[in-house]
Design a protein around this motif. Structure first.
Motif, PDB file in Angstrom:
ATOM      1  N   THR A  54       1.746  -1.395  -7.427  1.00 53.87           N
ATOM      2  CA  THR A  54       2.085  -2.460  -8.376  1.00 53.87           C
ATOM      3  C   THR A  54       3.319  -2.062  -9.163  1.00 53.87           C
ATOM      4  O   THR A  54       3.695  -0.881  -9.229  1.00 53.87           O
ATOM      5  CB  THR A  54       0.919  -2.722  -9.362  1.00 53.87           C
ATOM      6  OG1 THR A  54       0.721  -1.552 -10.171  1.00 53.87           O
ATOM      7  CG2 THR A  54      -0.374  -3.051  -8.626  1.00 53.87           C
TER       8      THR A  54
ATOM      9  N   TRP B 275       6.239  -0.620  -3.316  1.00 55.49           N
ATOM     10  CA  TRP B 275       6.557  -1.205  -2.006  1.00 55.49           C
ATOM     11  C   TRP B 275       5.476  -0.921  -0.961  1.00 55.49           C
ATOM     12  O   TRP B 275       5.541  -1.430   0.143  1.00 55.49           O
ATOM     13  CB  TRP B 275       7.910  -0.678  -1.507  1.00 55.49           C
ATOM     14  CG  TRP B 275       7.949   0.791  -1.258  1.00 55.49           C
ATOM     15  CD1 TRP B 275       7.534   1.459  -0.138  1.00 55.49           C
ATOM     16  CD2 TRP B 275       8.413   1.794  -2.162  1.00 55.49           C
ATOM     17  NE1 TRP B 275       7.719   2.800  -0.270  1.00 55.49           N
ATOM     18  CE2 TRP B 275       8.269   3.044  -1.501  1.00 55.49           C
ATOM     19  CE3 TRP B 275       8.959   1.776  -3.449  1.00 55.49           C
ATOM     20  CZ2 TRP B 275       8.636   4.236  -2.096  1.00 55.49           C
ATOM     21  CZ3 TRP B 275       9.327   2.962  -4.048  1.00 55.49           C
ATOM     22  CH2 TRP B 275       9.157   4.179  -3.384  1.00 55.49           C
ATOM     23  N   GLN B 276       4.506  -0.115  -1.305  1.00 60.41           N
ATOM     24  CA  GLN B 276       3.447   0.212  -0.364  1.00 60.41           C
ATOM     25  C   GLN B 276       2.187  -0.576  -0.712  1.00 60.41           C
ATOM     26  O   GLN B 276       1.973  -0.956  -1.852  1.00 60.41           O
ATOM     27  CB  GLN B 276       3.157   1.718  -0.409  1.00 60.41           C
ATOM     28  CG  GLN B 276       2.262   2.212   0.718  1.00 60.41           C
ATOM     29  CD  GLN B 276       2.234   3.729   0.782  1.00 60.41           C
ATOM     30  OE1 GLN B 276       3.212   4.382   0.460  1.00 60.41           O
ATOM     31  NE2 GLN B 276       1.114   4.275   1.208  1.00 60.41           N
ATOM     32  N   SER B 277       1.371  -0.838   0.283  1.00 60.75           N
ATOM     33  CA  SER B 277       0.135  -1.585   0.068  1.00 60.75           C
ATOM     34  C   SER B 277      -0.731  -0.911  -0.996  1.00 60.75           C
ATOM     35  O   SER B 277      -0.995   0.295  -0.922  1.00 60.75           O
ATOM     36  CB  SER B 277      -0.647  -1.695   1.384  1.00 60.75           C
ATOM     37  OG  SER B 277      -1.875  -2.349   1.181  1.00 60.75           O
ATOM     38  N   GLY B 278      -1.110  -1.683  -1.988  1.00 55.40           N
ATOM     39  CA  GLY B 278      -1.911  -1.145  -3.082  1.00 55.40           C
ATOM     40  C   GLY B 278      -1.106  -0.782  -4.300  1.00 55.40           C
ATOM     41  O   GLY B 278      -1.673  -0.505  -5.361  1.00 55.40           O
TER      42      GLY B 278
ATOM     43  N   GLN C 134      -2.205   6.131  -7.160  1.00 57.80           N
ATOM     44  CA  GLN C 134      -1.771   4.782  -6.781  1.00 57.80           C
ATOM     45  C   GLN C 134      -0.403   4.864  -6.128  1.00 57.80           C
ATOM     46  O   GLN C 134       0.492   5.528  -6.646  1.00 57.80           O
ATOM     47  CB  GLN C 134      -1.715   3.883  -8.013  1.00 57.80           C
ATOM     48  CG  GLN C 134      -1.311   2.442  -7.697  1.00 57.80           C
ATOM     49  CD  GLN C 134      -1.469   1.542  -8.905  1.00 57.80           C
ATOM     50  OE1 GLN C 134      -2.548   1.467  -9.482  1.00 57.80           O
ATOM     51  NE2 GLN C 134      -0.399   0.862  -9.284  1.00 57.80           N
TER      52      GLN C 134
END
Length: 302
Positions: free
Chosen positions: A77, A72-75, A68
């Motif tokens: 949490t 700060w990156q898409s995907g 994961q």
């Protein structure tokens, strides 16, 4: 009346600043050293309080969150702020506990290498010429080998583990302390205070450890700071080659080795441990430069 008061003021001795204040004044003139000190202190506190700061156990696996990305990156949490590795282990927790292992390696290696090196260097500095020659030629033989290659060979003989890696690195770094201590001892032996102690009947152990050694500590302290960073780098290199700490130990070099095959798919699993090593080693080297400036009287400016 004014002349009398000024005469009294001139005769009153000025209080000399404490050694620590004098040291800090010279040390703080090097801004890079001060920044390195505060970064080093921050990493040290993280290592000490790793159990309190880490959100998860470093070996805990969350398979449903494998690879994961950071928040700060898409995907990504906030549950795993710096992402997870291929087994779903929290990167932040592993980096925090990795600081503890790195500091443990640095402290053990420096203590072992410095203790043995100082003792052998003192013996070489006071020994007869034939014994001094034998000791220094042995040290030259060790220094003739590339340090990492020699450490790798020693670990291969002893067996891959973090303990054996620390022993190998300490043995490789020891000749530097021997040469430095011997040179300082030879320089100090001809000074008046040493000759006075000899005339006063001081025995050889007292002459070595109480008279000469305290005046040789400044360059040794600087060498210890630089050896600390070298130990962390060598331990990480041995871990990367599979000869140091073994999985699932959250050691930075081992983390890099585990992340090699994911360098294109998941950049964070290899970049973050590398940045941790870079920041820690750089801070120690900057601090070592400041220690050299503060402890070497030739570099002090009035």
């Amino acid at each position: 009346m004014a002349d009398a008061s000024s005469q009294i003021a001139r005769t009153v001795p000025t209080r000399r600043p404490s050694r620590f204040k004098e040291f800090w004044r010279y040390f703080s003139e090097n801004r890079g050293a001060v920044i390195g000190f505060w970064v080093f202190l921050a990493v040290f506190l993280v290592a000490v309080f790793a159990d309190l700061l880490a959100p998860y156990d470093p070996a805990a696996q969350f398979r449903q969150h494998a690879l994961q990305p950071p928040f700060w990156q898409s995907g990504g949490t906030w549950e795993f702020p710096l992402g997870t590795d291929a087994l779903g282990r929290d990167m932040l927790s592993r980096l925090i506990h990795g600081a503890r292992f790195s500091f443990f390696v640095g402290v053990v290696v420096v203590v072992v290498a410095a203790t043995g090196g100082i003792l052998i260097g003192l013996i070489a500095g006071f020994a007869p010429k034939w014994l001094d020659t034998i000791i220094m030629r042995l040290m030259d033989i060790i220094l003739a080998f590339p340090s990492l290659l020699l450490a790798l060979a020693l670990v291969a003989i002893l067996g891959p583990s973090l303990l054996n890696a620390m022993i190998a690195i300490a043995l490789v770094l020891q000749p530097h302390y021997v040469r430095l201590t011997r040179a300082s001892v030879i320089n100090e032996r001809t000074k008046d205070y040493v000759i006075s102690a000899q005339v006063a009947g001081a025995g050889l152990p007292r002459l070595m450890f109480k008279t000469v050694l305290p005046n040789c500590l400044a360059p040794i302290i600087v060498q210890a700071a630089l050896s600390f960073s070298t130990a962390i780098l060598d331990a990480a290199a041995l871990g990367f080659l599979g000869m140091g700490a073994q999985p699932p130990t959250p050691e930075w070099g081992t983390m890099l080795a585990d992340a090699r095959e994911f360098v294109l798919r998941a950049w964070w699993v290899i970049t973050l441990p590398g940045l941790a090593i870079l920041v820690t080693v750089l801070s120690i080297n900057l601090m070592g430069d400041g220690l050299r400036d503060a402890l070497d009287p030739k570099l002090k400016r009035s």
